[in-house]
Design an enzyme around this catalytic site. Structure first.
Site, PDB file in Angstrom:
ATOM      1  N   HIS A 153       0.777  -1.006   0.110  1.00  0.00           N
ATOM      2  CA  HIS A 153      -0.059   0.013  -0.061  1.00  0.00           C
ATOM      3  C   HIS A 153       0.923   1.139  -0.109  1.00  0.00           C
ATOM      4  CE1 HIS A 153      -4.087  -1.843   0.516  1.00  0.00           C
ATOM      5  NE2 HIS A 153      -3.232  -2.885   1.000  1.00  0.00           N
ATOM      6  N   ASP A 355       3.914   9.178  -0.862  1.00  0.00           N
ATOM      7  CA  ASP A 355       2.430   8.556  -0.528  1.00  0.00           C
ATOM      8  C   ASP A 355       2.351   7.497  -1.655  1.00  0.00           C
ATOM      9  OD1 ASP A 355       0.180   8.280   0.980  1.00  0.00           O
ATOM     10  OD2 ASP A 355      -0.351  10.300   0.824  1.00  0.00           O
TER      11      ASP A 355
HETATM   12  C1  GDG Z   1      -2.330   3.915   3.193  1.00  0.00           C
HETATM   13  C2  GDG Z   1      -0.942   4.613   2.082  1.00  0.00           C
HETATM   14  C3  GDG Z   1      -2.855   4.521   0.461  1.00  0.00           C
HETATM   15  C4  GDG Z   1      -8.416  10.391   7.589  1.00  0.00           C
HETATM   16  N1  GDG Z   1      -8.824  11.235   8.593  1.00  0.00           N
HETATM   17  C5  GDG Z   1      -9.933  10.659   8.906  1.00  0.00           C
HETATM   18  C6  GDG Z   1     -10.429   9.735   8.085  1.00  0.00           C
HETATM   19  N2  GDG Z   1      -9.323   9.577   7.302  1.00  0.00           N
HETATM   20  C7  GDG Z   1      -9.401   8.624   6.007  1.00  0.00           C
HETATM   21  C8  GDG Z   1      -9.348   9.204   5.093  1.00  0.00           C
HETATM   22  C9  GDG Z   1      -8.928   8.162   4.042  1.00  0.00           C
HETATM   23  C10 GDG Z   1      -7.916   7.333   5.018  1.00  0.00           C
HETATM   24  O1  GDG Z   1      -8.412   7.914   6.318  1.00  0.00           O
HETATM   25  C11 GDG Z   1      -6.514   7.657   4.655  1.00  0.00           C
HETATM   26  O2  GDG Z   1      -6.010   7.151   3.535  1.00  0.00           O
HETATM   27  P1  GDG Z   1      -4.786   7.673   2.726  1.00  0.00           P
HETATM   28  O3  GDG Z   1      -4.778   6.909   1.408  1.00  0.00           O
HETATM   29  O4  GDG Z   1      -4.951   9.004   2.496  1.00  0.00           O
HETATM   30  O5  GDG Z   1      -3.718   7.324   3.601  1.00  0.00           O
HETATM   31  P2  GDG Z   1      -2.828   6.193   4.533  1.00  0.00           P
HETATM   32  O6  GDG Z   1      -3.701   6.146   5.754  1.00  0.00           O
HETATM   33  O7  GDG Z   1      -1.607   6.472   4.927  1.00  0.00           O
HETATM   34  O8  GDG Z   1      -2.950   4.768   3.883  1.00  0.00           O
HETATM   35  C12 GDG Z   1      -1.711   5.194   1.259  1.00  0.00           C
HETATM   36  C13 GDG Z   1      -3.788   3.680   1.184  1.00  0.00           C
HETATM   37  O9  GDG Z   1      -2.937   2.841   2.257  1.00  0.00           O
HETATM   38  C14 GDG Z   1      -4.655   2.671   0.653  1.00  0.00           C
HETATM   39  O10 GDG Z   1      -3.906   1.562  -0.103  1.00  0.00           O
HETATM   40  O11 GDG Z   1      -3.575   5.318  -0.544  1.00  0.00           O
HETATM   41  O12 GDG Z   1      -0.971   5.903   0.371  1.00  0.00           O
HETATM   42  O13 GDG Z   1      -0.063   5.267   3.076  1.00  0.00           O
HETATM   43  O14 GDG Z   1      -9.939   7.226   3.642  1.00  0.00           O
HETATM   44  O15 GDG Z   1     -10.698   9.682   4.426  1.00  0.00           O
HETATM   45  N3  GDG Z   1     -11.540   9.104   8.217  1.00  0.00           N
HETATM   46  C15 GDG Z   1     -12.627   9.581   9.203  1.00  0.00           C
HETATM   47  N4  GDG Z   1     -12.153  10.473  10.146  1.00  0.00           N
HETATM   48  C16 GDG Z   1     -10.962  11.273  10.088  1.00  0.00           C
HETATM   49  O16 GDG Z   1     -10.573  12.342  10.744  1.00  0.00           O
HETATM   50  N5  GDG Z   1     -13.739   8.880   9.199  1.00  0.00           N
END
Ligand code: GDG
Length: 465
Positions: A153, A355
Protein backbone atom coordinates in the site's frame (compact mmCIF):
# COMPACT_ATOMS: atom_id res chain seq x y z
CA UNK A 1 -16.16 -24.44 -6.97
CA UNK A 2 -13.41 -21.82 -7.13
CA UNK A 3 -10.73 -21.85 -4.46
CA UNK A 4 -11.07 -19.91 -1.20
CA UNK A 5 -9.34 -16.59 -0.62
CA UNK A 6 -7.28 -16.12 2.54
CA UNK A 7 -6.51 -12.42 3.10
CA UNK A 8 -3.90 -11.35 5.64
CA UNK A 9 -3.52 -7.78 6.85
CA UNK A 10 -2.05 -6.28 9.98
CA UNK A 11 -5.44 -5.19 11.33
CA UNK A 12 -8.80 -6.79 10.81
CA UNK A 13 -12.06 -4.95 11.23
CA UNK A 14 -13.80 -5.52 14.53
CA UNK A 15 -17.58 -5.30 14.69
CA UNK A 16 -20.34 -5.36 12.09
CA UNK A 17 -20.11 -1.65 11.27
CA UNK A 18 -16.44 -1.55 10.31
CA UNK A 19 -16.08 0.53 7.14
CA UNK A 20 -13.37 1.73 4.79
CA UNK A 21 -12.39 0.86 1.23
CA UNK A 22 -10.17 -2.12 2.03
CA UNK A 23 -12.81 -3.61 4.33
CA UNK A 24 -15.49 -3.43 1.66
CA UNK A 25 -13.28 -4.66 -1.18
CA UNK A 26 -11.91 -7.62 0.76
CA UNK A 27 -15.27 -8.43 2.27
CA UNK A 28 -16.80 -8.78 -1.20
CA UNK A 29 -13.94 -10.88 -2.51
CA UNK A 30 -14.02 -13.05 0.61
CA UNK A 31 -17.79 -13.50 0.47
CA UNK A 32 -17.57 -14.70 -3.15
CA UNK A 33 -15.06 -17.41 -2.25
CA UNK A 34 -16.21 -18.25 1.32
CA UNK A 35 -12.83 -16.97 2.35
CA UNK A 36 -11.08 -16.07 5.59
CA UNK A 37 -9.59 -12.76 6.75
CA UNK A 38 -6.68 -13.08 9.16
CA UNK A 39 -5.20 -10.14 11.08
CA UNK A 40 -3.95 -8.91 14.44
CA UNK A 41 -6.49 -8.32 17.18
CA UNK A 42 -6.30 -4.71 18.40
CA UNK A 43 -5.97 -5.92 22.01
CA UNK A 44 -2.73 -7.59 23.07
CA UNK A 45 -2.53 -11.20 24.24
CA UNK A 46 0.09 -13.77 25.12
CA UNK A 47 1.26 -14.44 21.54
CA UNK A 48 -0.76 -17.66 21.45
CA UNK A 49 -0.21 -20.24 18.69
CA UNK A 50 -3.82 -20.10 17.64
CA UNK A 51 -6.30 -17.98 15.76
CA UNK A 52 -9.52 -16.89 17.39
CA UNK A 53 -12.74 -16.11 15.55
CA UNK A 54 -13.77 -12.46 15.52
CA UNK A 55 -17.48 -11.71 15.46
CA UNK A 56 -19.18 -9.08 13.38
CA UNK A 57 -18.53 -9.79 9.73
CA UNK A 58 -20.46 -11.86 7.21
CA UNK A 59 -17.10 -13.29 6.14
CA UNK A 60 -14.95 -15.45 8.47
CA UNK A 61 -12.50 -13.31 10.44
CA UNK A 62 -9.75 -14.89 12.51
CA UNK A 63 -7.37 -12.94 14.75
CA UNK A 64 -3.98 -13.61 16.27
CA UNK A 65 -2.82 -11.72 19.36
CA UNK A 66 0.41 -9.81 19.60
CA UNK A 67 2.11 -9.55 22.98
CA UNK A 68 2.73 -6.05 24.43
CA UNK A 69 6.37 -6.52 23.52
CA UNK A 70 5.49 -7.41 19.92
CA UNK A 71 3.20 -4.38 19.66
CA UNK A 72 6.18 -2.32 20.62
CA UNK A 73 9.00 -4.13 18.75
CA UNK A 74 7.25 -5.59 15.69
CA UNK A 75 4.46 -3.06 15.06
CA UNK A 76 5.72 0.29 16.36
CA UNK A 77 9.35 -0.84 16.02
CA UNK A 78 10.37 -2.65 12.84
CA UNK A 79 7.16 -1.99 10.87
CA UNK A 80 6.66 1.67 11.75
CA UNK A 81 10.08 2.93 12.83
CA UNK A 82 12.15 1.07 10.19
CA UNK A 83 10.02 0.01 7.21
CA UNK A 84 7.58 2.95 7.15
CA UNK A 85 10.33 5.62 7.04
CA UNK A 86 12.34 3.45 4.61
CA UNK A 87 9.40 3.26 2.18
CA UNK A 88 8.67 6.98 2.59
CA UNK A 89 12.23 8.12 1.81
CA UNK A 90 12.97 9.17 5.39
CA UNK A 91 15.92 6.93 6.20
CA UNK A 92 17.06 9.68 8.59
CA UNK A 93 14.15 8.60 10.83
CA UNK A 94 14.95 4.88 10.75
CA UNK A 95 15.41 3.58 14.29
CA UNK A 96 17.23 0.29 13.76
CA UNK A 97 17.29 -2.05 16.74
CA UNK A 98 18.16 -5.75 16.78
CA UNK A 99 15.14 -6.52 19.00
CA UNK A 100 12.80 -4.93 16.43
CA UNK A 101 14.13 -7.12 13.62
CA UNK A 102 13.95 -10.28 15.75
CA UNK A 103 10.37 -9.54 16.69
CA UNK A 104 9.39 -8.84 13.07
CA UNK A 105 10.82 -12.17 11.94
CA UNK A 106 9.22 -14.02 14.87
CA UNK A 107 5.75 -12.54 14.26
CA UNK A 108 5.95 -13.35 10.55
CA UNK A 109 7.03 -16.92 11.36
CA UNK A 110 4.16 -17.34 13.84
CA UNK A 111 1.56 -15.88 11.46
CA UNK A 112 2.85 -18.27 8.76
CA UNK A 113 2.35 -21.25 11.10
CA UNK A 114 -1.19 -20.08 11.86
CA UNK A 115 -2.03 -19.57 8.19
CA UNK A 116 -0.56 -22.98 7.33
CA UNK A 117 -2.88 -24.62 9.87
CA UNK A 118 -5.91 -23.20 8.04
CA UNK A 119 -4.85 -23.27 4.40
CA UNK A 120 -6.04 -25.91 1.96
CA UNK A 121 -3.85 -26.67 -1.05
CA UNK A 122 -6.01 -24.77 -3.54
CA UNK A 123 -6.57 -21.64 -1.40
CA UNK A 124 -5.32 -18.37 -2.83
CA UNK A 125 -3.47 -16.25 -0.27
CA UNK A 126 -3.39 -12.43 -0.47
CA UNK A 127 -0.95 -10.69 1.88
CA UNK A 128 -1.22 -6.95 2.56
CA UNK A 129 1.49 -4.44 3.23
CA UNK A 130 4.89 -3.90 4.75
CA UNK A 131 4.10 -5.69 8.02
CA UNK A 132 4.43 -8.99 6.15
CA UNK A 133 7.27 -8.74 3.63
CA UNK A 134 8.78 -12.13 4.70
CA UNK A 135 5.47 -14.01 5.04
CA UNK A 136 5.62 -15.93 1.74
CA UNK A 137 9.15 -17.07 2.53
CA UNK A 138 7.95 -18.42 5.86
CA UNK A 139 4.95 -20.12 4.22
CA UNK A 140 7.11 -21.74 1.52
CA UNK A 141 9.45 -23.00 4.23
CA UNK A 142 6.45 -24.77 5.75
CA UNK A 143 5.84 -26.47 2.40
CA UNK A 144 2.95 -24.35 1.06
CA UNK A 145 2.73 -24.28 -2.73
CA UNK A 146 -0.40 -22.12 -2.87
CA UNK A 147 -0.62 -19.05 -5.05
CA UNK A 148 0.48 -16.21 -2.77
CA UNK A 149 0.11 -12.56 -3.77
CA UNK A 150 1.33 -9.41 -2.06
CA UNK A 151 0.04 -5.85 -2.30
CA UNK A 152 2.15 -2.98 -1.02
CA UNK A 153 0.00 0.00 0.00
CA UNK A 154 2.99 2.33 0.49
CA UNK A 155 5.76 3.36 -1.95
CA UNK A 156 8.40 0.81 -2.91
CA UNK A 157 11.71 1.93 -1.39
CA UNK A 158 14.47 3.22 -3.61
CA UNK A 159 17.43 0.93 -4.23
CA UNK A 160 19.96 3.06 -2.32
CA UNK A 161 17.69 3.30 0.74
CA UNK A 162 17.40 -0.50 1.00
CA UNK A 163 20.97 -0.52 2.30
CA UNK A 164 19.68 0.61 5.70
CA UNK A 165 18.26 -2.88 6.24
CA UNK A 166 20.47 -5.22 8.29
CA UNK A 167 20.67 -7.70 5.36
CA UNK A 168 19.54 -5.83 2.24
CA UNK A 169 19.67 -8.95 0.00
CA UNK A 170 17.04 -10.63 2.17
CA UNK A 171 14.48 -8.12 0.93
CA UNK A 172 14.69 -9.38 -2.68
CA UNK A 173 14.47 -12.98 -1.38
CA UNK A 174 11.43 -12.23 0.75
CA UNK A 175 9.55 -10.80 -2.21
CA UNK A 176 10.65 -13.54 -4.63
CA UNK A 177 8.60 -16.11 -2.73
CA UNK A 178 5.36 -14.38 -3.71
CA UNK A 179 3.79 -15.31 -7.07
CA UNK A 180 2.49 -11.79 -7.67
CA UNK A 181 3.79 -8.47 -6.37
CA UNK A 182 1.21 -5.69 -6.71
CA UNK A 183 2.11 -2.02 -6.34
CA UNK A 184 0.19 1.24 -6.47
CA UNK A 185 1.99 2.81 -9.47
CA UNK A 186 4.26 2.15 -12.42
CA UNK A 187 6.90 4.11 -10.50
CA UNK A 188 6.81 1.48 -7.73
CA UNK A 189 7.01 -1.33 -10.30
CA UNK A 190 10.07 0.36 -11.82
CA UNK A 191 11.80 0.65 -8.42
CA UNK A 192 11.11 -3.01 -7.65
CA UNK A 193 12.50 -4.11 -11.02
CA UNK A 194 15.54 -1.87 -10.47
CA UNK A 195 16.22 -3.80 -7.26
CA UNK A 196 16.15 -7.11 -9.14
CA UNK A 197 18.25 -5.70 -11.99
CA UNK A 198 20.92 -4.86 -9.45
CA UNK A 199 20.82 -8.40 -8.03
CA UNK A 200 23.08 -10.83 -9.94
CA UNK A 201 20.88 -13.77 -8.85
CA UNK A 202 17.79 -12.43 -10.64
CA UNK A 203 16.88 -13.29 -14.25
CA UNK A 204 14.32 -11.43 -16.34
CA UNK A 205 12.02 -13.69 -18.38
CA UNK A 206 10.56 -12.86 -21.81
CA UNK A 207 7.09 -12.30 -20.33
CA UNK A 208 8.42 -9.68 -17.87
CA UNK A 209 8.42 -11.95 -14.83
CA UNK A 210 11.44 -12.19 -12.52
CA UNK A 211 13.16 -15.50 -11.77
CA UNK A 212 15.10 -16.00 -8.53
CA UNK A 213 16.31 -19.57 -8.05
CA UNK A 214 13.32 -21.76 -8.83
CA UNK A 215 10.78 -19.00 -8.13
CA UNK A 216 9.04 -16.93 -10.77
CA UNK A 217 7.33 -13.71 -9.69
CA UNK A 218 5.06 -11.34 -11.62
CA UNK A 219 5.26 -7.63 -10.85
CA UNK A 220 2.47 -5.19 -11.78
CA UNK A 221 0.67 -1.99 -10.78
CA UNK A 222 -2.88 -2.11 -9.39
CA UNK A 223 -3.81 1.46 -8.38
CA UNK A 224 -6.17 1.30 -5.41
CA UNK A 225 -9.36 3.34 -5.23
CA UNK A 226 -12.40 4.02 -3.08
CA UNK A 227 -16.03 2.90 -3.02
CA UNK A 228 -16.88 5.71 -5.39
CA UNK A 229 -20.68 5.39 -5.55
CA UNK A 230 -21.04 4.95 -1.84
CA UNK A 231 -18.86 7.94 -1.03
CA UNK A 232 -20.62 10.14 -3.57
CA UNK A 233 -23.99 9.20 -2.07
CA UNK A 234 -22.73 10.00 1.42
CA UNK A 235 -21.48 13.43 0.30
CA UNK A 236 -24.83 14.22 -1.35
CA UNK A 237 -26.90 13.16 1.63
CA UNK A 238 -26.93 16.59 3.21
CA UNK A 239 -27.39 17.24 6.92
CA UNK A 240 -26.58 20.05 9.29
CA UNK A 241 -23.80 22.46 8.32
CA UNK A 242 -20.72 21.02 10.08
CA UNK A 243 -19.52 24.58 10.81
CA UNK A 244 -22.74 25.72 12.48
CA UNK A 245 -22.66 29.52 12.44
CA UNK A 246 -18.89 29.66 11.87
CA UNK A 247 -18.91 28.73 8.15
CA UNK A 248 -15.88 30.14 6.32
CA UNK A 249 -16.38 32.23 3.14
CA UNK A 250 -13.92 30.14 1.13
CA UNK A 251 -12.00 27.17 2.43
CA UNK A 252 -9.43 24.64 1.45
CA UNK A 253 -9.48 21.28 3.21
CA UNK A 254 -6.71 18.88 4.25
CA UNK A 255 -7.43 15.40 5.68
CA UNK A 256 -4.58 13.17 6.78
CA UNK A 257 -3.52 10.85 9.54
CA UNK A 258 -0.97 13.05 11.30
CA UNK A 259 2.09 11.56 9.63
CA UNK A 260 5.37 13.17 8.60
CA UNK A 261 4.99 11.70 5.09
CA UNK A 262 1.91 13.84 4.39
CA UNK A 263 3.75 17.18 4.14
CA UNK A 264 1.35 19.07 6.43
CA UNK A 265 3.83 21.66 7.79
CA UNK A 266 4.76 22.70 4.22
CA UNK A 267 1.04 22.99 3.37
CA UNK A 268 0.51 25.28 6.38
CA UNK A 269 3.47 27.45 5.39
CA UNK A 270 2.21 27.64 1.80
CA UNK A 271 -1.21 28.76 3.02
CA UNK A 272 0.51 31.36 5.19
CA UNK A 273 2.43 32.56 2.14
CA UNK A 274 -0.81 32.70 0.15
CA UNK A 275 -2.44 34.80 2.88
CA UNK A 276 0.30 37.41 2.45
CA UNK A 277 -0.55 37.81 -1.23
CA UNK A 278 -4.30 37.15 -1.30
CA UNK A 279 -6.72 39.63 -2.85
CA UNK A 280 -7.62 42.35 -0.42
CA UNK A 281 -10.75 41.82 1.67
CA UNK A 282 -10.85 38.02 1.23
CA UNK A 283 -10.92 35.74 4.27
CA UNK A 284 -9.99 32.23 3.19
CA UNK A 285 -9.48 29.37 5.66
CA UNK A 286 -7.48 26.18 5.76
CA UNK A 287 -9.45 23.46 7.54
CA UNK A 288 -7.08 20.67 8.51
CA UNK A 289 -8.33 17.40 9.95
CA UNK A 290 -5.40 15.35 11.25
CA UNK A 291 -6.28 12.57 13.71
CA UNK A 292 -3.35 11.24 15.73
CA UNK A 293 -1.63 8.00 14.79
CA UNK A 294 1.29 5.96 16.25
CA UNK A 295 1.63 8.72 18.81
CA UNK A 296 4.01 6.87 21.10
CA UNK A 297 6.71 7.01 18.38
CA UNK A 298 9.00 10.04 18.79
CA UNK A 299 8.91 11.09 15.12
CA UNK A 300 5.11 11.38 15.42
CA UNK A 301 5.33 13.40 18.64
CA UNK A 302 7.78 15.74 16.89
CA UNK A 303 5.51 16.34 13.88
CA UNK A 304 2.52 16.96 16.20
CA UNK A 305 4.49 19.60 18.12
CA UNK A 306 5.79 21.18 14.92
CA UNK A 307 2.32 21.50 13.46
CA UNK A 308 0.82 22.98 16.62
CA UNK A 309 3.57 25.54 16.72
CA UNK A 310 3.18 26.53 13.03
CA UNK A 311 -0.62 26.78 13.30
CA UNK A 312 -0.33 28.86 16.48
CA UNK A 313 2.30 31.12 14.96
CA UNK A 314 0.43 31.68 11.69
CA UNK A 315 -2.92 32.29 13.38
CA UNK A 316 -1.18 34.78 15.65
CA UNK A 317 0.17 36.56 12.59
CA UNK A 318 -2.98 36.60 10.43
CA UNK A 319 -6.16 36.07 12.52
CA UNK A 320 -8.63 38.87 13.19
CA UNK A 321 -11.08 38.97 16.08
CA UNK A 322 -13.74 37.54 13.74
CA UNK A 323 -11.61 35.39 11.43
CA UNK A 324 -9.38 32.36 12.17
CA UNK A 325 -7.56 31.34 8.97
CA UNK A 326 -6.15 28.04 10.30
CA UNK A 327 -8.67 25.58 11.74
CA UNK A 328 -6.71 22.58 12.86
CA UNK A 329 -8.56 19.58 14.30
CA UNK A 330 -6.34 16.94 15.86
CA UNK A 331 -9.18 14.40 16.21
CA UNK A 332 -11.00 11.91 14.07
CA UNK A 333 -14.07 13.30 12.32
CA UNK A 334 -17.03 11.05 11.54
CA UNK A 335 -17.01 9.77 7.94
CA UNK A 336 -20.38 11.22 6.86
CA UNK A 337 -19.29 14.65 8.11
CA UNK A 338 -16.00 14.31 6.26
CA UNK A 339 -17.84 13.58 3.00
CA UNK A 340 -19.98 16.69 3.47
CA UNK A 341 -16.94 18.84 4.28
CA UNK A 342 -15.23 17.72 1.06
CA UNK A 343 -18.30 18.75 -0.92
CA UNK A 344 -18.51 22.15 0.75
CA UNK A 345 -14.80 22.90 0.30
CA UNK A 346 -13.61 25.10 -2.57
CA UNK A 347 -10.34 23.17 -2.74
CA UNK A 348 -8.47 20.26 -1.21
CA UNK A 349 -4.71 20.13 -0.58
CA UNK A 350 -2.83 16.82 -0.73
CA UNK A 351 0.83 17.69 -0.30
CA UNK A 352 2.47 14.35 0.60
CA UNK A 353 6.26 14.10 0.40
CA UNK A 354 5.77 10.40 -0.37
CA UNK A 355 2.50 8.45 -0.52
CA UNK A 356 1.52 5.05 -1.94
CA UNK A 357 -1.70 6.36 -3.48
CA UNK A 358 -3.60 8.81 -1.23
CA UNK A 359 -7.29 8.07 -1.01
CA UNK A 360 -8.19 11.55 0.22
CA UNK A 361 -7.55 12.85 -3.32
CA UNK A 362 -10.06 10.32 -4.70
CA UNK A 363 -12.61 10.91 -1.94
CA UNK A 364 -12.52 14.67 -2.54
CA UNK A 365 -13.20 14.24 -6.26
CA UNK A 366 -16.00 11.72 -5.68
CA UNK A 367 -17.69 14.10 -3.22
CA UNK A 368 -17.89 17.08 -5.61
CA UNK A 369 -20.95 18.58 -7.21
CA UNK A 370 -20.16 18.19 -10.94
CA UNK A 371 -21.91 21.52 -11.70
CA UNK A 372 -19.85 23.52 -9.20
CA UNK A 373 -16.83 21.41 -8.23
CA UNK A 374 -13.90 22.26 -5.99
CA UNK A 375 -10.26 22.14 -7.08
CA UNK A 376 -7.82 19.38 -6.18
CA UNK A 377 -4.24 20.44 -5.42
CA UNK A 378 -2.13 17.28 -5.54
CA UNK A 379 1.50 16.53 -4.77
CA UNK A 380 3.55 15.02 -7.59
CA UNK A 381 4.92 12.66 -4.94
CA UNK A 382 1.57 10.98 -4.19
CA UNK A 383 0.89 7.80 -6.15
CA UNK A 384 -2.48 9.33 -7.12
CA UNK A 385 -0.65 11.91 -9.29
CA UNK A 386 0.31 9.21 -11.80
CA UNK A 387 -3.29 8.99 -13.07
CA UNK A 388 -4.85 12.19 -11.68
CA UNK A 389 -2.92 14.60 -13.87
CA UNK A 390 -5.97 16.87 -14.26
CA UNK A 391 -5.40 18.08 -10.68
CA UNK A 392 -3.22 21.13 -9.99
CA UNK A 393 0.02 19.20 -9.51
CA UNK A 394 2.49 20.75 -7.08
CA UNK A 395 5.96 20.21 -5.70
CA UNK A 396 5.48 19.81 -1.92
CA UNK A 397 9.09 20.90 -1.32
CA UNK A 398 8.38 24.29 -2.94
CA UNK A 399 6.28 26.60 -0.71
CA UNK A 400 5.92 29.25 -3.44
CA UNK A 401 4.66 26.67 -5.94
CA UNK A 402 2.00 25.48 -3.47
CA UNK A 403 1.02 29.06 -2.58
CA UNK A 404 0.58 29.84 -6.30
CA UNK A 405 -1.61 26.74 -6.72
CA UNK A 406 -3.85 27.90 -3.85
CA UNK A 407 -4.17 31.26 -5.65
CA UNK A 408 -5.06 29.51 -8.91
CA UNK A 409 -7.67 27.38 -7.14
CA UNK A 410 -9.15 30.52 -5.60
CA UNK A 411 -9.51 32.19 -8.99
CA UNK A 412 -10.23 29.23 -11.27
CA UNK A 413 -13.18 29.84 -13.65
CA UNK A 414 -16.15 27.49 -13.39
CA UNK A 415 -15.61 25.95 -16.85
CA UNK A 416 -12.04 24.94 -15.99
CA UNK A 417 -13.12 23.50 -12.63
CA UNK A 418 -15.80 21.44 -14.35
CA UNK A 419 -13.43 20.17 -17.02
CA UNK A 420 -10.75 19.14 -14.52
CA UNK A 421 -13.28 17.52 -12.22
CA UNK A 422 -14.83 15.47 -15.06
CA UNK A 423 -11.38 14.16 -16.07
CA UNK A 424 -10.54 13.31 -12.45
CA UNK A 425 -13.89 11.63 -11.87
CA UNK A 426 -13.25 9.37 -14.85
CA UNK A 427 -10.05 8.15 -13.12
CA UNK A 428 -11.76 7.70 -9.74
CA UNK A 429 -14.52 5.61 -11.34
CA UNK A 430 -12.10 3.54 -13.40
CA UNK A 431 -9.96 2.68 -10.36
CA UNK A 432 -12.81 1.86 -7.96
CA UNK A 433 -11.75 -0.38 -5.06
CA UNK A 434 -13.91 -3.32 -6.22
CA UNK A 435 -12.18 -3.26 -9.61
CA UNK A 436 -8.81 -3.07 -7.87
CA UNK A 437 -9.51 -6.26 -5.89
CA UNK A 438 -10.89 -8.06 -8.97
CA UNK A 439 -7.90 -7.09 -11.11
CA UNK A 440 -5.38 -8.24 -8.48
CA UNK A 441 -7.11 -11.54 -7.73
CA UNK A 442 -7.77 -12.51 -11.32
CA UNK A 443 -4.09 -11.85 -12.13
CA UNK A 444 -3.00 -13.88 -9.08
CA UNK A 445 -5.23 -16.80 -10.03
CA UNK A 446 -3.56 -16.84 -13.48
CA UNK A 447 -0.01 -17.07 -12.09
CA UNK A 448 1.62 -20.40 -12.95
CA UNK A 449 1.31 -22.82 -10.02
CA UNK A 450 4.25 -23.53 -7.73
CA UNK A 451 4.84 -27.23 -8.26
CA UNK A 452 6.96 -27.83 -5.20
CA UNK A 453 8.11 -25.85 -2.18
CA UNK A 454 11.74 -24.80 -2.65
CA UNK A 455 14.42 -26.68 -0.79
CA UNK A 456 16.43 -24.81 1.84
CA UNK A 457 19.47 -23.36 0.11
CA UNK A 458 17.54 -22.59 -3.07
CA UNK A 459 18.46 -19.04 -4.10
CA UNK A 460 14.78 -18.07 -4.03
CA UNK A 461 14.41 -19.24 -0.45
CA UNK A 462 17.04 -18.35 2.07
CA UNK A 463 16.95 -19.50 5.66
CA UNK A 464 13.46 -18.83 6.94
CA UNK A 465 14.36 -19.18 10.58
C1 GDG B 1 -2.13 3.89 3.20
C2 GDG B 1 -1.10 4.54 2.26
C3 GDG B 1 -2.76 4.43 0.40
C4 GDG B 1 -8.36 10.45 7.67
N1 GDG B 1 -8.77 11.22 8.69
C5 GDG B 1 -10.02 10.83 9.00
C6 GDG B 1 -10.38 9.79 8.15
N2 GDG B 1 -9.35 9.57 7.34
C7 GDG B 1 -9.36 8.57 6.25
C8 GDG B 1 -9.40 9.24 4.90
C9 GDG B 1 -8.87 8.12 4.01
C10 GDG B 1 -7.90 7.41 4.94
O1 GDG B 1 -8.20 7.81 6.27
C11 GDG B 1 -6.47 7.79 4.65
O2 GDG B 1 -6.09 7.15 3.49
P1 GDG B 1 -4.80 7.60 2.67
O3 GDG B 1 -4.77 6.83 1.41
O4 GDG B 1 -4.88 9.08 2.43
O5 GDG B 1 -3.54 7.34 3.59
P2 GDG B 1 -2.97 6.17 4.60
O6 GDG B 1 -3.80 6.06 5.82
O7 GDG B 1 -1.55 6.56 4.84
O8 GDG B 1 -3.07 4.80 3.77
C12 GDG B 1 -1.80 5.34 1.17
C13 GDG B 1 -3.69 3.68 1.36
O9 GDG B 1 -2.93 2.99 2.36
C14 GDG B 1 -4.53 2.64 0.62
O10 GDG B 1 -3.75 1.74 -0.11
O11 GDG B 1 -3.54 5.24 -0.47
O12 GDG B 1 -0.85 5.89 0.27
O13 GDG B 1 -0.20 5.39 2.99
O14 GDG B 1 -9.87 7.23 3.66
O15 GDG B 1 -10.70 9.65 4.60
N3 GDG B 1 -11.58 9.19 8.18
C15 GDG B 1 -12.47 9.62 9.13
N4 GDG B 1 -12.16 10.62 10.00
C16 GDG B 1 -10.97 11.25 9.98
O16 GDG B 1 -10.72 12.15 10.79
N5 GDG B 1 -13.68 9.05 9.20
Amino acid sequence: MSSRLIAISNRIPIGANASGGLVVALREALAQSKGIWIGAHPDPGAGEERLEPVEGGAETRMAFRLTEEEMSDYYLGFANSVLWPLCHRRVDLVDMQAAYERSYRAVNARVARLVAQMARPDDVIWVHDYHFFPLAQELRALGLTNRIGFFLHVPFPSLGDLSVLPKPDDFADWLADFDLLGFQTQGDVARCLEMYRADPRAEFMMDGTVKMGSRITSVAAFPIGIETEDFRAQAQEGGPNPFGREAPEWFIIGVDRLDYSKGIPGRFRAFGRYLETRPEGTRPCLVQIAPPTRDTVKAYQDITNELESIAGHLNGAFAELDWTPFRYIHRKVERAKLARLYRMAEACAVTSLADGMNLVAKEFVAAQDADDPGVLILSRFAGAAEDMSAALLVNPHDIEDMARAIGRAFEMPLAERQERNAALMEVVERTDVAQWADAFLSRLRKCPPTLFAPEPGDAGMKSAG
